[in-house]
Write a protein that holds these residues in place. Structure first.
Motif: not given
Length: 95
Positions: A40-44, A78-84
């Motif tokens: 999921k993180v890799a995709r994001q 990591a997901s939060r960083l991408v979302a931000g």
């Protein structure tokens, strides 16, 4: 018409490869939940930052986990960083 697996889902080939690699690296504790979180993180990252950053991100997550971080906690960070981040055009850095 083929159907693609759900976002973050491992295919049979992925699962087989990851099991083989984990065995070769003497890793025995990769759970299905951890696999899904990493995919999921890799995709994001691939879609929200840039494609080349995806494998490097999973590498850095692996380093963090090797140093004692929890997989789920690291993936969430990591997901939060991408979302931000502001939306990316998919261009590679420096282009």
């Amino acid at each position: 018409m083929t159907t693609e697996p759900a976002a973050g889902a491992a295919t049979a080939g992925d699962s087989e490869w990851l099991t083989e690699l984990a065995s070769a690296l003497d890793i025995t504790d990769v759970s299905p939940a951890d696999r899904i979180a990493l995919l999921k993180v890799a995709r994001q990252v691939a879609h929200g930052v840039c494609r080349p950053a995806a494998p490097l991100t999973t590498y850095l997550l692996g380093v963090a986990v090797g140093r004692g971080a929890d997989v789920q906690t690291a993936a969430t960070a990591a997901s939060r960083l991408v979302a931000g981040r502001p939306s990316s055009t998919g261009a590679e850095p420096g282009r």
